[in-house]
Design a protein around this motif. Structure first.
Motif, PDB file in Angstrom:
ATOM      1  N   GLN A  25       0.827  -1.444   0.208  1.00 21.76           N
ATOM      2  CA  GLN A  25       0.188   0.071  -0.261  1.00 21.76           C
ATOM      3  C   GLN A  25       1.135   1.013   0.088  1.00 21.76           C
ATOM      4  OE1 GLN A  25      -3.162  -0.662  -0.654  1.00 21.76           O
ATOM      5  NE2 GLN A  25      -2.431  -2.775  -0.332  1.00 21.76           N
ATOM      6  N   ASP A  26       2.284   1.363   0.459  1.00 24.09           N
ATOM      7  CA  ASP A  26       3.239   2.411   0.140  1.00 24.09           C
ATOM      8  C   ASP A  26       3.155   3.000  -1.145  1.00 24.09           C
ATOM      9  OD1 ASP A  26       5.141   4.089  -0.198  1.00 24.09           O
ATOM     10  OD2 ASP A  26       5.562   2.933   2.105  1.00 24.09           O
ATOM     11  N   GLU A  27       2.999   4.432  -0.993  1.00 25.43           N
ATOM     12  CA  GLU A  27       3.162   4.803  -2.519  1.00 25.43           C
ATOM     13  C   GLU A  27       4.575   5.093  -3.252  1.00 25.43           C
ATOM     14  OE1 GLU A  27       0.782   5.589  -5.258  1.00 25.43           O
ATOM     15  OE2 GLU A  27      -0.667   5.320  -3.808  1.00 25.43           O
ATOM     16  N   ARG A  28       5.636   4.689  -2.270  1.00 27.28           N
ATOM     17  CA  ARG A  28       6.774   4.971  -2.630  1.00 27.28           C
ATOM     18  C   ARG A  28       7.232   3.247  -3.658  1.00 27.28           C
ATOM     19  NH1 ARG A  28       9.484   5.910   2.424  1.00 27.28           N
ATOM     20  NH2 ARG A  28       7.758   4.702   3.165  1.00 27.28           N
ATOM     21  N   LYS A  69       5.354   1.344  -4.947  1.00 30.55           N
ATOM     22  CA  LYS A  69       4.116   0.800  -6.188  1.00 30.55           C
ATOM     23  C   LYS A  69       5.010   1.986  -7.639  1.00 30.55           C
ATOM     24  CE  LYS A  69      -0.409   0.804  -4.303  1.00 30.55           C
ATOM     25  NZ  LYS A  69      -1.452   1.826  -3.861  1.00 30.55           N
ATOM     26  N   THR A  70       5.544   2.777  -6.414  1.00 29.76           N
ATOM     27  CA  THR A  70       6.435   3.665  -7.866  1.00 29.76           C
ATOM     28  C   THR A  70       7.831   2.949  -7.947  1.00 29.76           C
ATOM     29  OG1 THR A  70       5.873   6.214  -7.084  1.00 29.76           O
ATOM     30  CG2 THR A  70       7.723   5.885  -8.036  1.00 29.76           C
ATOM     31  N   THR A 102       6.318   6.161 -12.482  1.00 29.08           N
ATOM     32  CA  THR A 102       5.425   6.936 -11.636  1.00 29.08           C
ATOM     33  C   THR A 102       3.742   6.741 -11.468  1.00 29.08           C
ATOM     34  OG1 THR A 102       5.251   7.642 -14.167  1.00 29.08           O
ATOM     35  CG2 THR A 102       7.133   8.384 -12.450  1.00 29.08           C
ATOM     36  N   LYS A 103       3.012   7.254 -10.460  1.00 28.47           N
ATOM     37  CA  LYS A 103       1.848   6.322 -10.399  1.00 28.47           C
ATOM     38  C   LYS A 103       1.219   6.881 -11.170  1.00 28.47           C
ATOM     39  CE  LYS A 103      -1.648   8.477  -7.488  1.00 28.47           C
ATOM     40  NZ  LYS A 103      -2.522   9.323  -6.036  1.00 28.47           N
ATOM     41  N   ALA A 156      -3.328   0.228  -8.476  1.00 24.34           N
ATOM     42  CA  ALA A 156      -3.559  -0.174  -7.344  1.00 24.34           C
ATOM     43  C   ALA A 156      -3.226  -0.761  -8.226  1.00 24.34           C
ATOM     44  CB  ALA A 156      -4.131   0.359  -5.892  1.00 24.34           C
TER      45      ALA A 156
END
Length: 265
Positions: free
Chosen positions: A238-241, A243-244, A249-250, A255
Motif C-alpha cells: 500500500q506504500d506509494e513509494r 508502487k513507484t 510513476t503513479k 493499485a
C-alpha cells in the motif's frame, strides 16, 4: 523474540558505486522475512554480504548476536547459515543424492585412519540423512537420477535440499521461484513454510509478489541500494513509494496492478 539476523548501517561500495548503502534491518528468529525490490536494488549483494561472499565496506552483521561480518562462507556455514543462488549451482552430472550429500560435508566426522567399518557406518548414516531430506522436498522418485535430467523446478528443490543438509539456523533463498509457473512456485512456497515450521529462520529474495505476500511475516523493500520501507506483507504494497519503485510513476500504474498475484515477477 530475539533477532536471528541483524544488519546495522551495512554498505558495500565497488569503487565509486554504492551497491548497498547504510542498510539496516533485522530478521526475528523463527520467521520468514522477504527482501524485495526492483532489479538492481541490491538484494543479491545483501545476500552475498550475509553469506560471506562479500565483506562490507562499512557496518555490522550479526547472527544471533555474534558479529559475523568478516567471516568467510565456510565459517558462516559452520555457524548455521545456508543459501541458494539466483543462478543454479548444482553438479549436473551427479545424482540428486550425491548433490545433497555434498551439503553434509560439515557433518562427516570420519578420519582416514579410522577402521573401515566405522567409516562405512558413518557414510551409511549420512546417506540416510540425505535420503530423508530428498523425501522432504518431494524428490524420492529421482534420488538416483542425474540432476541434468531433471526439470527446472526439481533442480530448484535439489538446491534447497542441499542447503538444508547443512542443518542451518538461517536459510537465505535467492530467487527460488525464478522462471517457474504458478503451480511450481506454489509448491516452493509450501516447502518454505514447512522448513520454517521446523524452526529455520528464512530470508527470502523473490520477485513473485504473491509468494512473498503469502509466506512472509515481514517484508523489507530495497531501492537503489537502500532500505525504502519495512512493513507487514500486506501493508507494504500500500506504500506509494513501493508502487513507484516497482512500476514507475503513479500515472503509469494502478493499485490493482500492484496487488495482482503475479505482479512484480
Amino acid at each position: 523474540m530475539t533477532a536471528m539476523l541483524e544488519l546495522s548501517g551495512v554498505s558495500k561500495h565497488f569503487g565509486g558505486m554504492k551497491a548497498v548503502n547504510d542498510v539496516s534491518f533485522s530478521v526475528r528468529e523463527g520467521t520468514i522475512c522477504g527482501l524485495i525490490g526492483p532489479n538492481g536494488a541490491g538484494k543479491t549483494t545483501v545476500v552475498n554480504l550475509i553469506s560471506g561472499y562479500l565483506q562490507p565496506t562499512a557496518g555490522r552483521i550479526t547472527l544471533a548476536g555474534s558479529d559475523v561480518a568478516d567471516l568467510r562462507p565456510h565459517r558462516l556455514a559452520a555457524a548455521g547459515v545456508a543459501r541458494t543462488y539466483q543462478n543454479l549451482k548444482l553438479f549436473d552430472e551427479s545424482t540428486v543424492l550425491e548433490n545433497v550429500l555434498i551439503g553434509r560435508h560439515l557433518s562427516f566426522k570420519g578420519r582416514r585412519w579410522q577402521l573401515g567399518r566405522v567409516r562405512r557406518r558413518e557414510e551409511a548414516e549420512q546417506h540416510e540423512v540425505a535420503r530423508r531430506l530428498i523425501d522432504r522436498v518431494g524428490l524420492t522418485s529421482v534420488t538416483d537420477v542425474d540432476v541434468a535430467e531433471l526439470s527446472y523446478g526439481m533442480r530448484r528443490r535439489v538446491e534447497i535440499a542441499r542447503a538444508m543438509a547443512t542443518e542451518p539456523r538461517l536459510l537465505l533463498l535467492d530467487e527460488p521461484t525464478a522462471g517457474m509457473n504458478r503451480a511450481e512456485s506454489d509448491d516452493i512456497g509450501r516447502l518454505i513454510q514447512m522448513i520454517n515450521a521446523e524452526g529455520v529462520t528464512v530470508l527470502l529474495v523473490d520477485h513473485n509478489v504473491r509468494l512473498v505476500t503469502e509466506v512472509c511475516h515481514r517484508v523489507v523493500v530495497l531501492d537503489w541500494g537502500s532500505v525504502l520501507t519495512e512493513a507487514g506483507p500486506h501493508q507494504v504494497w500500500q506504500d506509494e513509494r513501493v508502487k513507484t519503485a516497482y512500476l514507475g510513476t503513479k500515472e503509469r500504474r494502478t493499485a490493482d496492478t500492484v496487488e495482482a498475484p503475479d505482479a512484480g515477477r
